[in-house]
Scaffold this active site. Sequence first.
Site, mmCIF file in Angstrom:
data_model
loop_
_atom_site.group_PDB
_atom_site.id
_atom_site.type_symbol
_atom_site.label_atom_id
_atom_site.label_comp_id
_atom_site.label_asym_id
_atom_site.label_seq_id
_atom_site.Cartn_x
_atom_site.Cartn_y
_atom_site.Cartn_z
ATOM 1 N N THR A 1 5.972 1.644 5.554
ATOM 2 C CA THR A 1 4.655 1.129 5.921
ATOM 3 C C THR A 1 4.012 2.015 6.977
ATOM 4 O OG1 THR A 1 3.401 -0.632 7.009
ATOM 5 C CG2 THR A 1 5.734 -0.548 7.513
ATOM 6 N N LEU B 1 -7.978 7.450 3.667
ATOM 7 C CA LEU B 1 -7.369 8.737 3.998
ATOM 8 C C LEU B 1 -6.260 8.574 5.031
ATOM 9 C CD1 LEU B 1 -10.214 11.376 4.300
ATOM 10 C CD2 LEU B 1 -8.372 11.272 2.631
ATOM 11 N N ARG C 1 -3.867 6.660 5.142
ATOM 12 C CA ARG C 1 -2.526 6.468 4.578
ATOM 13 C C ARG C 1 -2.227 7.421 3.419
ATOM 14 N NH1 ARG C 1 -3.642 0.634 1.570
ATOM 15 N NH2 ARG C 1 -4.250 1.498 -0.431
ATOM 16 N N GLY D 1 -3.857 -0.446 10.543
ATOM 17 C CA GLY D 1 -2.718 -1.053 11.244
ATOM 18 C C GLY D 1 -2.664 -2.569 11.184
ATOM 19 N N ARG D 2 -3.641 -3.193 10.540
ATOM 20 C CA ARG D 2 -3.684 -4.661 10.458
ATOM 21 C C ARG D 2 -3.510 -5.293 11.845
ATOM 22 N NH1 ARG D 2 0.230 -6.415 5.733
ATOM 23 N NH2 ARG D 2 1.592 -5.130 6.969
ATOM 24 N N GLY E 1 0.818 -1.216 0.000
ATOM 25 C CA GLY E 1 0.000 0.000 0.000
ATOM 26 C C GLY E 1 0.843 1.255 0.000
ATOM 27 N N ASN F 1 7.286 -5.534 5.545
ATOM 28 C CA ASN F 1 7.980 -6.808 5.771
ATOM 29 C C ASN F 1 7.678 -7.849 4.692
ATOM 30 O OD1 ASN F 1 5.462 -7.848 6.748
ATOM 31 N ND2 ASN F 1 5.914 -6.866 8.724
ATOM 32 N N ASP G 1 1.872 0.995 8.889
ATOM 33 C CA ASP G 1 1.613 0.123 10.039
ATOM 34 C C ASP G 1 2.745 0.131 11.065
ATOM 35 O OD1 ASP G 1 -0.660 -0.510 8.664
ATOM 36 O OD2 ASP G 1 0.053 -2.444 7.945
ATOM 37 N N GLU H 1 -8.130 -1.817 13.212
ATOM 38 C CA GLU H 1 -8.919 -2.625 12.275
ATOM 39 C C GLU H 1 -8.698 -4.125 12.453
ATOM 40 O OE1 GLU H 1 -7.607 -1.581 8.320
ATOM 41 O OE2 GLU H 1 -5.535 -2.128 8.750
#
Lengths: 390, 390
Positions: free
Chosen positions: B137, B291, B293, B183-184, B14, B109, B139, B239
């Site tokens: 990232t 938004l 990111r 943020g997974r 992303g 990663n 994240d 999330e």
Amino acid sequence: MKADRNAVVIHGGGPTAVLNASLAGVIETCRATPGINRLYGARFGVQGLADGDWVDLSSISSDCLAGIRKAPGSALGSSRRKLDEQSFGPLLDLLKERGVNYLFFTGGNGSMLTAQAIQEFSISRGREVCVIGIPKTVDNDLCVTDHTPGFGSAARFYAHAVRDIGLDNLALPSPVTIVEVIGRNAGWVTGAAALARGYPDDAPHLIYLPERPPTLDQICADIDRVFRRIGRAVVAVCEGLRDPEGNPFGASLDRAGSKQHELARNLGHSLAQAVQAQTGLRVRSEKPGLLGRSCSLAVSDTDAAESYLCGCEAVKAALQGRAGVMVAMRRTQEKLYRVETFLADLSLVAGIERLVPAEWIGPLGNDITSDFLDYVRPLAGEIPRHDRLG
Amino acid sequence: MKADRNAVVIHGGGPTAVLNASLAGVIETCRATPGINRLYGARFGVQGLADGDWVDLSSISSDCLAGIRKAPGSALGSSRRKLDEQSFGPLLDLLKERGVNYLFFTGGNGSMLTAQAIQEFSISRGREVCVIGIPKTVDNDLCVTDHTPGFGSAARFYAHAVRDIGLDNLALPSPVTIVEVIGRNAGWVTGAAALARGYPDDAPHLIYLPERPPTLDQICADIDRVFRRIGRAVVAVCEGLRDPEGNPFGASLDRAGSKQHELARNLGHSLAQAVQAQTGLRVRSEKPGLLGRSCSLAVSDTDAAESYLCGCEAVKAALQGRAGVMVAMRRTQEKLYRVETFLADLSLVAGIERLVPAEWIGPLGNDITSDFLDYVRPLAGEIPRHDRLG
């Protein structure tokens, strides 16, 4: 020596990113005039007004005021409650008891309806109070005035948001992205998303306004055509969009509460599911939500300045003996953007919704016209496009 | 006279609001060195790399480069695709054919895993190519490096967003608002929302990270307690949050696709429904979405500068003969924020997820600690609080 006349200011409806600028305009103008002694602020809308939950705004420090002026939300608080008619008598008694001659009412067409009712009730009792409306709504759906404070910043937010979402989509292509935009029954903010375009293939590729309800078939055909041409489609839809029969799209897929409630929460998501089912394309939805009316990073300078101006002009109108009116704006030049304020009878704005005129919607019903763009551009301010490779 | 050595730069995963700054760093440093002749950019990730869909970045104008450097998204394009092992041979042939000795790989990663695999395959063929990773990232879940480019701006966006949503909520009180944060599986960005706090009762009132999975009962009890105290609750959830058994909250209410897919789209909404059903409070959800990111308005200056720096340092590392490494950052001082870069073996970062350490999560599992705040503050930059009345 200050006069023995007091004033109270109150907000109604949803806050905006620049509502506090109107409050600052009211406070500063009241302070500067000997014609008003104390200025009170009613906490949390009509309920606080009726309950006498007021704060004295006369003694707030200049530093604090300068800070509040720039803050999104509402420093006084607001509410969506209505006053019932039985409350008017006790309210007028309270205003009289506290020496209030002026009531400044910031809000949209619903609030102006309340403002008008209070004014009329007051007249029936011998006009104890002058009510002056101050326009405020991100939806831009108030009549008579060229536009409303709050709209320019919401327009600016969505132009930025759709531009950035469009760039993200260009970077990591996803077939279809539906962006749900605020505005209830009016497509003003949705149309303003067109300001996001800098290059010919920029988002938004399609724009649907509630003023021109599309069928699901039309939306799917439009999306399919855009997708075939450029391999992606970013679509701006107003939260209040319905089909020509007045039904929300795909609502039956996920109906929990009332239609209105469900619609307000899920139009983008429901429409995405419906479009995906019909076209076979992968469709995601984005809903920036409350940020659309509260984002301090996207405030339009013009909007903030005009919001302040409308607050100032309301106080001046009161001191000139006007009552039962709302401050409105009109453009004074054709080319260069300039506005002046004037006063509109509350009866011309109260409870009346102003929609996007048909001639500002594109012939296919999936875009806005250049006249719409010319209208909104100075309100939102410059949205510079980003460079691309090649 | 330039050497006969070429380089190619590629993005994976992303995009972020500052990814193009890394690209600009690579381009400018390549241009400035005689050690590299041509720099190519692979379009849309590994697919473009393998297909030879490259653009020549050597001749891009300085003005255009300055513009691209500030644009969110990815000027080159990116992708989430993986390369299968059968592609490595033809890829290495292509790189050799086009005289490419250096491969700069920007990503998280997952991308570093691909970068490492290409490096190892290249070594098995006699080391034709030096692969250098550039961290990227939102994240912030890459190991070894103190933080990743992209994270600071995402943190800044959510701090602003939660602050503005909190002010809106304070103005027009709504019992419970759940804000879903990107943020997974890592709670870095969610925890950074704590930067929104300026006053003791400011949002976010509760913060839940996937590193410390709460039960629905705990979330409801926490919300109830906050609501009883201040009459509202704004809750930041990642999330990727699941319950202690690893199940997504309320997913059974609205399950359409795979769990992961549904979770990614609807955690805030599903959790809101579950909390509303259990507490009886009205709960709404907000999901700023993409938004988070891509928002160009919320870019952190520090983040943008470091993203650029990492791009520059990758080229320098290549010219020093380093290979199979990723540029990483560490802080050089205790008090004043300063970073220096160093090189980390790809094997230490490839495919490994760095989570928020347990000691940075509050004892009740519903907040972060002051150490977390001290860590993130310089990355996101100052988030000034807004003034209030009284």
